[in-house]
Design a protein around this motif. Structure first.
Motif, PDB file in Angstrom:
ATOM      1  N   SER B  37      -4.640  -3.973  -0.955  1.00 13.37           N
ATOM      2  CA  SER B  37      -4.848  -2.591  -1.379  1.00 13.37           C
ATOM      3  C   SER B  37      -3.532  -1.978  -1.858  1.00 13.37           C
ATOM      4  O   SER B  37      -2.452  -2.480  -1.540  1.00 13.37           O
ATOM      5  CB  SER B  37      -5.393  -1.759  -0.214  1.00 13.37           C
ATOM      6  N   ASP B  38      -3.622  -0.900  -2.598  1.00  5.50           N
ATOM      7  CA  ASP B  38      -2.440  -0.171  -3.073  1.00  5.50           C
ATOM      8  C   ASP B  38      -1.516   0.162  -1.899  1.00  5.50           C
ATOM      9  O   ASP B  38      -0.304   0.023  -1.994  1.00  5.50           O
ATOM     10  CB  ASP B  38      -2.855   1.147  -3.744  1.00  5.50           C
ATOM     11  N   GLU B  40      -1.232  -1.323   1.022  1.00 10.93           N
ATOM     12  CA  GLU B  40      -0.590  -2.496   1.595  1.00 10.93           C
ATOM     13  C   GLU B  40       0.592  -2.960   0.730  1.00 10.93           C
ATOM     14  O   GLU B  40       1.641  -3.333   1.252  1.00 10.93           O
ATOM     15  CB  GLU B  40      -1.609  -3.633   1.762  1.00 10.93           C
ATOM     16  N   VAL B  41       0.410  -2.914  -0.586  1.00 16.12           N
ATOM     17  CA  VAL B  41       1.485  -3.325  -1.488  1.00 16.12           C
ATOM     18  C   VAL B  41       2.663  -2.360  -1.353  1.00 16.12           C
ATOM     19  O   VAL B  41       3.821  -2.767  -1.251  1.00 16.12           O
ATOM     20  CB  VAL B  41       0.990  -3.382  -2.954  1.00 16.12           C
ATOM     21  N   ARG B  42       2.329  -1.071  -1.308  1.00 18.16           N
ATOM     22  CA  ARG B  42       3.378  -0.060  -1.177  1.00 18.16           C
ATOM     23  C   ARG B  42       4.118  -0.233   0.150  1.00 18.16           C
ATOM     24  O   ARG B  42       5.348  -0.138   0.209  1.00 18.16           O
ATOM     25  CB  ARG B  42       2.742   1.339  -1.262  1.00 18.16           C
TER      26      ARG B  42
END
Lengths: 199, 199
Positions: B37-38, B40-42
């Motif tokens: 998810s966005d 998690e990447v962030r």
């Protein structure tokens, strides 16, 4: 007592969570990263976020792209009468590298798996059906040779045949350079069943 | 035609630059990351930046830490009369795991290497010398068994002996479980030279 600070521990944790990265590799990678300059670390982190932010899915084939319609789907030189159905965007890359396929793709983003609770509706099957028109002559199902991959292939065949399109399955058999002694029994069975006439 | 978008290519590039990560693993890791998810990447990217930002070096032993004086140096239960000198922060972790050493460390952050242009002044040697006082009885040099590691060990011995401190070198020999047939000649030579009386 912790062997490294909380923030370094958290970084090692993050790397450990990646596929194929063990504890020891995660530690090595994290320490390497920390030995880089502030700018380099920041650039790595920003590259991550940017790749995720710019990521979207091709409206036609559902492959990862940074455009509405991906380069392959918009390429006028690709054969529009054949669609190769794959599980994952990485499969597209592998098949492209083989230089053997000049049609277009369709990425399912998964396979039917009752054990993991993945149903046909969770895959990009509706999008596949909507692509079938008079121009499409063949759909090659290139899902993996697993129970899930085979189930999905059968499902697609049943779904598309009534629409008058030919549905085929990629061949499974001995890999080039593969040794019969070391081949597993399923591969061997597939290789025998898929035998072709020579001479 | 590129097989993936520029930003995904850049991400794969970044992962490829990490030690021990080949092209294929980098691709797998990058695609896995993009499937998160966005948030998690962030979070991964922020963990990277935070680990780098909070990183500092212990004023005493020069090991990576997030405190002015690291947990080992500030631990009153550690033996203050022995210093174990290592090349790299990871060496501290390995030695700590062996549970064999109860003194404190000194991290050089490198070894003398004329071929790479690394001179004694580039290492944390001044900081080591400044730690030598009446309380320090022994300095164990645990640099690796390479030309550079040995050169550095010799250099440290010459540097510290005039200060009245005993300088020792960790033992090199056959690893536990190691087979003489497969041991390299340098290890064997070291194992023979370092033999100890039994019985």
């Amino acid at each position: 007592m912790a062997l490294y600070s909380e923030s370094v521990g958290a970084l090692i944790e993050k790397f450990s969570s990646l596929p194929g990265v063990g504890r020891k590799s995660a530690q090595r990678v994290a320490f390497h990263l920390l030995s880089l300059s502030d700018e380099e670390v920041r650039s790595f982190a920003e590259t991550m976020i940017r790749a995720k932010e710019t990521l979207c899915y091709c409206k036609v084939c559902q492959n990862m792209s940074d455009k509405e319609i991906c380069d392959i789907c918009s390429d006028p030189n690709r054969d529009r009468s054949v669609i190769c159905v794959v599980e994952d965007p990485r499969d597209v890359i592998s098949i492209e590298r083989s230089m053997e396929f000049r049609g277009r793709y369709h990425v399912l983003h998964g396979v039917i798996s009752p054990s993991k609770g993945i149903k046909p509706d969770d895959l990009k099957l509706r999008e596949l059906v909507s692509r079938i028109d008079g121009d499409i002559k063949e759909v090659i199902v290139a899902t993996n040779l697993t129970v899930e991959g085979e189930t999905t292939a059968m499902y697609i065949a049943k779904l598309l045949r009534p629409l008058g399109v030919e549905v085929t399955r990629i061949a499974h058999g001995l890999p080039v350079g593969g040794d019969i002694i070391y081949a597993d029994e399923i591969t061997l069975a597939k290789a025998l069943a898929g035998r072709t006439r020579i001479g």
